[in-house]
Write an enzyme that holds these catalytic residues in place. Structure first.
Site, PDB file in Angstrom:
ATOM      1  N   ASP A 174      -1.514  -5.082  -1.978  1.00 33.22           N
ATOM      2  CA  ASP A 174      -2.430  -3.939  -2.030  1.00 33.22           C
ATOM      3  C   ASP A 174      -1.657  -2.718  -2.525  1.00 33.22           C
ATOM      4  O   ASP A 174      -0.671  -2.303  -1.899  1.00 33.22           O
ATOM      5  CB  ASP A 174      -2.992  -3.687  -0.631  1.00 33.22           C
ATOM      6  CG  ASP A 174      -4.207  -2.772  -0.644  1.00 33.22           C
ATOM      7  OD1 ASP A 174      -4.590  -2.302  -1.725  1.00 33.22           O
ATOM      8  OD2 ASP A 174      -4.772  -2.535   0.442  1.00 33.22           O
TER       9      ASP A 174
ATOM     10  N   ASP B 179      -6.972  -2.824  -7.334  1.00 35.61           N
ATOM     11  CA  ASP B 179      -5.730  -2.490  -6.631  1.00 35.61           C
ATOM     12  C   ASP B 179      -5.299  -3.511  -5.592  1.00 35.61           C
ATOM     13  O   ASP B 179      -4.351  -3.267  -4.841  1.00 35.61           O
ATOM     14  CB  ASP B 179      -5.855  -1.119  -5.972  1.00 35.61           C
ATOM     15  CG  ASP B 179      -7.002  -1.065  -4.961  1.00 35.61           C
ATOM     16  OD1 ASP B 179      -7.870  -1.955  -4.993  1.00 35.61           O
ATOM     17  OD2 ASP B 179      -7.020  -0.117  -4.147  1.00 35.61           O
ATOM     18  N   GLU B 180      -5.960  -4.674  -5.514  1.00 31.92           N
ATOM     19  CA  GLU B 180      -5.548  -5.650  -4.505  1.00 31.92           C
ATOM     20  C   GLU B 180      -5.926  -7.064  -4.924  1.00 31.92           C
ATOM     21  O   GLU B 180      -6.869  -7.279  -5.689  1.00 31.92           O
ATOM     22  CB  GLU B 180      -6.157  -5.329  -3.135  1.00 31.92           C
ATOM     23  CG  GLU B 180      -7.673  -5.287  -3.118  1.00 31.92           C
ATOM     24  CD  GLU B 180      -8.224  -5.057  -1.721  1.00 31.92           C
ATOM     25  OE1 GLU B 180      -7.644  -5.576  -0.740  1.00 31.92           O
ATOM     26  OE2 GLU B 180      -9.252  -4.369  -1.611  1.00 31.92           O
TER      27      GLU B 180
END
Length: 391
Positions: free
Chosen positions: A10, A104-105
């Site tokens: 993350d 983002d993850e």
């Protein structure tokens, strides 16, 4: 045979961190990314801004009140996607099995990688260092026997965190955590559990499914299993989007028929274009209406055929749903979403000759827009709207 290990990576305050990386003058400052008008929403806040209570999904107006000296920047989504793609390439060096969750993850199946590292935790150190060295960005990582625990682990040590949950330690680590740490437990469920004396994840594991069922209904079995660290879901390594849509929040409430009609035309154009980019069409069309009072209205319809990505079909369906909703109050947000997606098909048995021609026209327009910009050329359907406005 190697045991199963899942890693969740993350990126910390991703959008804000990208801006601070690219502009050193922003480092150490409270950076807030989102819609810049008062009715906009915070997409990401740097950790310096979070000290003031600013967080994602907060209204920009409230963020400005909490952090008047913050640096407020617009979302550069196309640029963040490029950065995300580069990060995904780094991840692919550590596992071919990646399930993206957002820009983002992502989850990675790193089972068997312990043979290449002294300890399984070392793969988390390696990927964090790789991302920092090559991208200048900070990531947090969690490694655990399953997806729920891996995501929890990456969050518990943020920012710049790394946590490993070994087999046999699941319940010990989970027990003292508050119930809201369980995947799927929101404010309402947490309050219901706390009202009967269930405050921690350990409390859930202790009371068992039967007691939970009286409080949480059908969620009881899932919550009990998660409280024991059990999560059997596989990685979805080739996921298709579940839905495609767009929504607009307006700086001033809209109410006039012409304004609403214009916005549905624009939304239909945007969503149709995104569907075609992904080579998808969908059967269920949903509109979202948020009133000035913040009351939310949603309406849906499901097409009888195999689906559509047609701009006209989306527009007329959205207007039909809107008329049925009988909205009589000012509107602050409109949204249009298509779900029940499947691969785009343009075949004679599914489309009339006219529809086949329309599909080819849309494809040609898409190619021109990709080269010269979204406003360079458009179908007469939307051009009439913009032409009338400029008269």
């Amino acid at each position: 045979m190697s045991v199963r290990w899942i890693m969740h990576v993350d990126m910390d305050a991703f959008y804000a961190s990208v801006e601070q990386r690219d502009n050193p003058a922003l480092r150490g400052l409270p950076v807030i990314i989102g819609g810049l008008m008062d009715r906009g929403v915070v997409a990401t806040a740097s950790y310096e801004a979070r000290v003031f209570g600013v967080h994602s999904a907060m209204s920009m107006k409230q963020a400005r009140r909490l952090c008047p000296n913050g640096v407020f920047l617009p979302v550069r989504m196309s640029y963040y996607r490029k950065v995300s793609y580069q990060i995904r390439l780094i991840m692919s060096h550590y596992s071919p099995f990646i399930e993206p969750l957002a820009l983002d993850e992502a989850f990675l199946d790193v089972s068997g990688m312990e043979r290449q590292y002294p300890m399984i935790k070392d793969i988390g150190i390696a990927i964090k260092n790789d991302i920092h060295k090559n991208m200048g960005l900070i990531a947090s990582a969690g490694i655990a026997p399953n997806k729920f625990l891996a995501k929890l682990a990456s969050d518990l040590r943020k920012p710049d965190g790394l946590m490993w949950i070994p087999y046999g330690k699941e319940r010990e680590i989970l027990a003292p955590l508050p119930v809201k740490r369980l995947w799927g437990v929101g404010r309402v469920t947490a309050e219901a559990l706390e009202s009967v004396g269930i405050h921690t994840i350990g409390d859930i594991a202790a009371v068992g499914v039967n007691v939970l069922q009286s409080v949480t209904g059908n969620q009881a079995k899932r919550l009990y299993e998660l409280s024991c660290g059990i999560d059997k879901r596989p990685l979805e390594v080739s996921r298709r989007p579940q839905s495609i849509g767009n929504e607009h929040t307006y700086e001033h409430d809209i109410f006039a028929f012409d304004e609403i009609d214009e916005q549905f035309r624009i939304l239909a154009n945007e969503v149709s274009w995104r569907l075609r980019r992904h080579h998808l069409m969908g059967r269920t069309i949903t509109i979202k209406i948020r009133l000035a009072s913040f009351h939310m209205i949603t309406r849906s319809l499901t097409l009888q055929n195999n689906g559509t990505c047609s701009e006209e079909q989306l527009y007329f369906s959205a207007k039909k749903l809107y008329n049925k909703a009988r909205v009589v109050k000012p509107i602050r947000l409109l949204g249009l979403t298509v779900s029940q997606l499947q691969p785009l098909q343009i075949q004679g048995d599914l489309f009339s000759e006219d529809e086949e021609i329309k599909g080819k026209v849309a494809e040609a327009i898409d190619k021109l827009q990709q080269r010269f910009g979204r406003n360079a050329i458009m179908e007469g359907f939307l051009w009439e709207l913009s032409h009338d406005k400029n008269k």
